[in-house]
Structure formats: C-alpha cells, structure tokens
Design a protein around this motif. Structure first.
Motif: not given
Length: 293
Positions: A47-49, A70-73, A184-189
C-alpha cells in the motif's frame, strides 16, 4: 471508475523485482541478503509504495521515478516488522502465515537484517540517479522524520507504554498517527514532492494522508473483531487478548465504523480541493475502507 486492483497488479510486476534486485546487488554476506529478502517477500499489498506512485502520477510523472524512494519506504516498513516480531517486543511466531524472521534465521541475524534494511533505505535514496541532490536530501529528511523518534519509533514506544491501560481517543490517535500514519503520509508526500505539487496542494495532500492513515488503523481494529485469521494475518481478537485500547473498545464497534466513515469523508474532501483530479488517490481511500488484509 479507476480499477485500483489492476493498477496495483501492474505496478507490482515492475516494482517487486526492482526492489529485490537492489538487495541481491549488495556486497554483503549471502546469509544477510537472504534474511533481508525473506521478509521483503513476506507479502502484503504494498500500500505504501502504491500510494507514492499514485501521488506521483497525479502530477504527471511516471511511477518509475518513485521506485528508489518506494524501495526505501518498504525497507523501513519491513525492518520495523522484523523488530516488532522479536521476543523482546511482540514475540510473534508468524507474519502473514509465514514463520517470522527470527524463527527462520535466529534472533541475531533478524536484528541485523532489520538494521541492514533501515540503513540501506537511506543509501538507496542518497545514491539514486532518479533524483537531484536537492531532492535526495529532502526525501532523506522527510523519511527520517516519518520513521524516527518523532514518527514511527516514537509511536511504537507510546503503543508499548499504553498496553494494559485505558487510553483516551486523543492518546490512541497519537499512537496511530505516529506508529502507522507517518509512513503512510510519507508515501503521499514523497510522491507529491517528486511530482512537483505546489504548496497549496501539498497541504491538502497532507490532510488527505493524515485521514487515510487513521482510517487504515481503524479498519485494522475492526478487522480484528470481524475478520478471519487468513484475512488479517494474525489471530482474530489478539488486540483484546493483549488488553490493547482500540477504536472499537473506546467507541463501540458501530462507533468505530462511523469514525472510519468520517475519516474517509475528510480524505475525499481534501482530494476534492486539489488543483487537479486525483482518481488513483481516491481509489486508494476507498480500498482502505474495504481492505481485508
């Protein structure tokens, strides 16, 4: 209507091998790489990536430009799960139906695999050819804040300290905004930042991200009551048996469902105020409402 499942399947076919290749290319002991890859491949919808890609594509950029972030996340998310499962923390034997990392590789290697994923995450962004130096520094700062003491780790500590206590709604929201919501917020931001969103839209997307982060956790709490072990990847009712405060325990099950609807409505309102349509991000909000894993 956006077919979000087809979108995710398509992106996974591209992203999954890219991420696993990054581990295999490391100059590190094979045993360490095996342990890192084992947990990275533990499953889940990513979901995050996917949120990062959706935000990026909202601003006209290809999802591939977000692959290193996204890999880092996902590496940071995975390291946190490896460490959560350790005997000193949640002491879990299974993660999504598979033996947890320390059950397969031993506690010492599991700890080091988590450490390796955490540190390699920042190397991924710092050495990426997808971002300018200025973008890389900003992304590293954003990710460190989301994952560190003022983000996920701080939320984990607050969660542990809140066990076997009757928390207020405000205390519970603090835990989930930090423990789950900040990544999750980092994903979007991050997607919005790489995509070049303006200041107004960035603030609106931050609002969207905050609401879907809480919605994600509320839905998780509801599934702990209404779901099945196969659906949620852990024993049903584990929150109650562990004497954890949850949205249903504080608001009743119906109250938690109402709170979920309110959070999703607020997320949709934030999207509606953007300077451009965001069908993918809207579809992800709807998916969180209906998710069963």
């Amino acid at each position: 209507m956006t077919d979000i499942k087809s979108y995710m399947e398509e992106k996974l076919l591209q992203f999954e091998p890219y991420m696993l290749d990054r581990v295999q290319l490391l100059q590190a002991p094979d045993s360490l790489k095996e342990a890192m890859a084992y947990s990275l491949q533990a499953g889940g919808k990513r979901i995050r990536p996917m949120l990062l890609f959706a935000a990026l594509e909202t601003y006209g950029q290809d999802a591939e430009k977000g692959f290193d972030a996204a890999c880092a996340l996902e590496m940071i998310h995975t390291y946190s799960l490896i460490h959560d499962d350790l005997p000193a923390m949640d002491d879990d034997d299974l993660r999504r139906g598979k033996p947890t990392n320390h059950k397969v590789f031993g506690e010492a290697v599991a700890i080091l695999a988590g450490d390796a994923l955490l540190t390699y995450a920042f190397e991924m962004v710092a050495s990426s050819k997808l971002y300018s130096a200025e973008q890389a520094v900003k992304l590293i700062s954003m990710l460190a804040k989301a994952a560190g003491p003022s983000g996920m780790v701080g939320g984990q500590v607050a969660d542990m300290e809140g066990e076997q206590k009757a928390l207020s709604i405000e205390e519970l929201e603090y835990i989930h905004h930090h423990k789950t919501g900040r990544l999750l917020a980092f994903s979007v931001m991050a997607g919005a930042f790489i995509g070049g969103a303006d200041e107004q839209d960035t603030k609106r997307l931050e609002t969207y991200a905050r609401h879907i982060g809480l919605a994600f956790q509320i839905r998780d709490d509801i599934l702990d009551i209404e779901g099945t072990e196969a659906e949620i990847g852990k024993p049903v009712g584990s929150d109650e048996s562990n004497e954890k405060s949850t949205y249903p325990s504080l608001l009743t099950l119906e109250g938690a469902k109402l709170k979920l609807e309110q959070e999703l409505d607020s997320a949709h309102e934030a999207l509606a105020s953007l300077n451009r349509p965001a069908p993918l991000l809207k579809a992800f909000a709807d998916l969180i409402a209906k998710r069963n894993s």
